[in-house]
Design an enzyme around this catalytic site. Structure first.
Site, mmCIF file in Angstrom:
data_model
loop_
_atom_site.group_PDB
_atom_site.id
_atom_site.type_symbol
_atom_site.label_atom_id
_atom_site.label_comp_id
_atom_site.label_asym_id
_atom_site.label_seq_id
_atom_site.Cartn_x
_atom_site.Cartn_y
_atom_site.Cartn_z
ATOM 1 N N ASP A 7 87.099 71.913 62.164
ATOM 2 C CA ASP A 7 87.269 71.636 60.736
ATOM 3 C C ASP A 7 88.210 70.431 60.574
ATOM 4 O OD1 ASP A 7 87.087 72.090 57.983
ATOM 5 O OD2 ASP A 7 88.742 73.546 57.975
ATOM 6 N N HIS A 8 87.891 69.532 59.662
ATOM 7 C CA HIS A 8 88.747 68.389 59.332
ATOM 8 C C HIS A 8 89.245 67.603 60.534
ATOM 9 C CE1 HIS A 8 88.878 68.799 55.024
ATOM 10 N NE2 HIS A 8 88.898 70.098 55.209
ATOM 11 N N HIS A 13 92.274 72.900 48.842
ATOM 12 C CA HIS A 13 92.620 73.810 49.934
ATOM 13 C C HIS A 13 93.922 74.536 49.613
ATOM 14 C CE1 HIS A 13 90.237 70.650 52.140
ATOM 15 N NE2 HIS A 13 89.676 71.727 52.622
ATOM 16 N N SER A 43 87.153 77.096 49.098
ATOM 17 C CA SER A 43 86.356 78.087 48.365
ATOM 18 C C SER A 43 87.059 79.422 48.174
ATOM 19 C CB SER A 43 85.043 78.348 49.108
ATOM 20 O OG SER A 43 84.413 77.152 49.469
ATOM 21 N N SER A 44 88.269 79.565 48.652
ATOM 22 C CA SER A 44 88.925 80.872 48.530
ATOM 23 C C SER A 44 89.124 81.256 47.067
ATOM 24 C CB SER A 44 90.279 80.869 49.254
ATOM 25 O OG SER A 44 90.076 81.005 50.648
ATOM 26 N N ASN A 76 83.472 77.124 53.019
ATOM 27 C CA ASN A 76 84.701 77.187 53.822
ATOM 28 C C ASN A 76 85.710 78.140 53.212
ATOM 29 O OD1 ASN A 76 83.516 75.128 55.276
ATOM 30 N ND2 ASN A 76 85.375 73.881 55.348
HETATM 31 P P1 13P Z 1 90.664 77.542 51.352
HETATM 32 O O1 13P Z 1 92.008 76.898 51.537
HETATM 33 O O2 13P Z 1 90.273 77.673 49.915
HETATM 34 O O3 13P Z 1 90.519 78.829 52.051
HETATM 35 O O4 13P Z 1 89.572 76.541 51.990
HETATM 36 C C1 13P Z 1 89.512 76.367 53.375
HETATM 37 C C2 13P Z 1 88.815 75.105 53.712
HETATM 38 O O5 13P Z 1 88.137 74.497 52.918
HETATM 39 C C3 13P Z 1 88.995 74.606 55.094
HETATM 40 O O6 13P Z 1 88.392 73.379 55.300
#
Ligand code: 13P
Length: 332
Positions: free
Chosen positions: A83-84, A187, A223-224, A264
Site C-alpha cells: 500500500d502507498h 486516511h 474507507s473506514s 481500503n
Molecule cells: P482508513 O484510514 O480509512 O482505514 O483507510 C486506509 C487506507 O486507505 C490505506 O491506504
C-alpha cells in the site's frame, strides 16, 4: 491455490459486481486475523501493508514472513499488496519479497508532502508498471490526493479531488491495473466533522471516472467508518480519539455498484483490535505477557473484517478463483 494478483481479484470482482476489501496489517497477528476472516467467509482478500509502518524491525523480514503466512492459506484467493509505495525502490523490494501487487503513490513527491505534477506522477508510475508487469505483478496508481495520513504519521495531506479527464489520460499513459481516485475521503482516525453528504463525499465522481477507464479498476482509500462504539470503548480505557465520522457502510456497499472494486480499510480494523486490547489490559492488571491481549485484539479484528466482507459483497466469492494458476512473468 497460489497467491493471486490484484488484476485477477478485481477482474473477478467486476464480473460479479462486488468489492474486495484491502485490509491494512502492521504485524503478522493482524495478518492472521484478516486471513482467518477470509477463510471463515470464503472470500477473496487483499492483505496490504505500508513500507516502514509495521511493528517489525525490518520490512524485508516482515514481508517475507507475510508471504510465507499467506501461502499457508492456500484454500482462499489472497493478494499480497504494498500500500502507498512511495518510491520505485519500495515497489521493487515488495516484488522481490513475493508480493503480487504494488501501489506506487506518485501523487506526491518522495518527501510525501509536495504534490507531484501530472507528468511526474505518470513517469514514476509507468516505470513501476513496466517493471512489475514483466514479473507478473499488478500495479495500483493514484490520481488526485487522498487526505489525512495513511500510516498514522504526522504528515496530514490536503485533499485534491481526482479529475475524470486526467484519469483517462493517466491510465492511457501508464497502463495501471487499478487506480486510487480521490473522492473526498481521508486516511486515519480523523475524517469528516459531521456525517458526510454528497458535497464532501463525491460518490458522483466514481461513476464518471469508471465510465472513462473501463479496463481499469477503481480503488477507494480512506474507507473506514470510524464506528462510534469502538471510539467510546477505546476512550473509556484511556484513549483520546476525537469525535469524527467516516464513510458510512451503506455508501461503501453503494460504491461497489458505481464502480469501486478495491476498498481500503485500515482504521476500522485497528480500532476493533485496540478496543479489545485496551479492555483486556484494563481488566487484567496483572497481565505481563503480550500474547493474551494480542489474542483479544486478533479475534476482535477478525470479526470486524468478516463483517465488512459481507458488506463489500466478497463473502462467498472465493469459488471464482478456484483452479486459477499462479501468474507467470511475461515472456516466461
Ligand atoms: P482508513 O484510514 O480509512 O482505514 O483507510 C486506509 C487506507 O486507505 C490505506 O491506504
Amino acid at each position: 491455490m497460489p497467491l493471486i494478483t490484484l488484476r485477477q481479484a478485481l477482474d473477478a470482482a467486476a464480473a460479479g459486481a462486488y468489492g474486495v476489501g484491502a485490509f491494512n496489517v502492521t504485524d503478522l497477528v493482524q495478518a492472521e486475523a484478516v486471513l482467518d476472516a477470509a477463510r471463515t467467509t470464503d472470500s477473496p482478500v487483499i492483505v496490504q501493508t505500508i513500507a516502514g509502518a509495521s511493528a517489525h524491525g525490518s520490512d524485508e523480514a516482515y514481508w517475507e514472513a507475510l508471504v510465507h503466512l499467506a501461502r499457508r492459506y492456500d484454500d482462499i484467493p489472497v493478494v499480497l499488496h504494498l500500500d502507498h509505495g512511495a518510491t520505485f525502490d519500495d515497489c521493487a523490494r515488495a516484488i522481490a519479497a513475493g508480493f503480487t501487487s504494488v501501489m506506487i503513490d506518485g501523487s506526491l513527491l518522495e518527501d510525501r508532502v509536495t504534490h507531484a505534477s501530472f507528468d511526474e506522477n505518470v513517469a514514476v508510475t509507468r516505470r513501476v508498471v513496466e517493471y512489475a508487469h514483466a514479473r507478473g505483478v499488478s500495479v495500483e496508481g493514484e490520481l488526485g490526493t487522498i487526505g489525512g495520513s495513511e500510516d498514522g504519521g504526522a504528515t496530514v495531506k490536503e485533499i485534491v479531488l481526482a479529475d475524470p479527464d486526467d484519469a483517462e489520460r493517466f491510465v492511457a499513459a501508464t497502463g495501471v491495473d487499478a487506480l486510487a481516485v480521490a473522492i473526498g475521503t481521508s486516511h486515519g482516525a480523523y475524517k469528516f466533522t459531521s456525517p458526510p453528504d454528497g458535497s464532501v463525499l463525491r460518490m458522483d465522481l466514481i461513476a464518471e471516472i469508471a465510465a472513462r477507464v473501463p479496463g481499469t479498476h477503481l480503488v477507494m482509500h480512506g474507507s473506514s467508518s470510524l464506528p462510534a462504539d469502538l471510539r467510546e470503548e477505546i476512550n473509556a480505557h484511556g484513549g483520546a480519539l476525537p469525535e469524527s465520522w467516516g464513510v458510512p457502510e451503506d455508501e461503501k456497499a453503494r460504491s461497489t455498484k458505481l464502480g469501486i472494486r478495491k476498498i481500503n480499510q485500515g482504521m476500522d480494523s485497528h480500532m476493533a483490535y485496540i478496543a479489545a486490547a485496551r479492555r483486556f489490559l484494563a481488566e487484567n492488571g496483572m497481565a505481563a505477557d503480550p500474547a493474551p491481549f494480542e489474542r483479544a485484539g486478533r479475534q476482535a479484528m477478525e470479526q470486524m473484517v468478516a463483517d465488512r466482507m459481507h458488506v463489500f459483497g466478497q463473502a462467498g466469492q472465493a469459488y471464482r478463483h478456484r483452479g486459477v494458476r499462479e501468474p507467470v512473468a511475461a515472456g516466461a
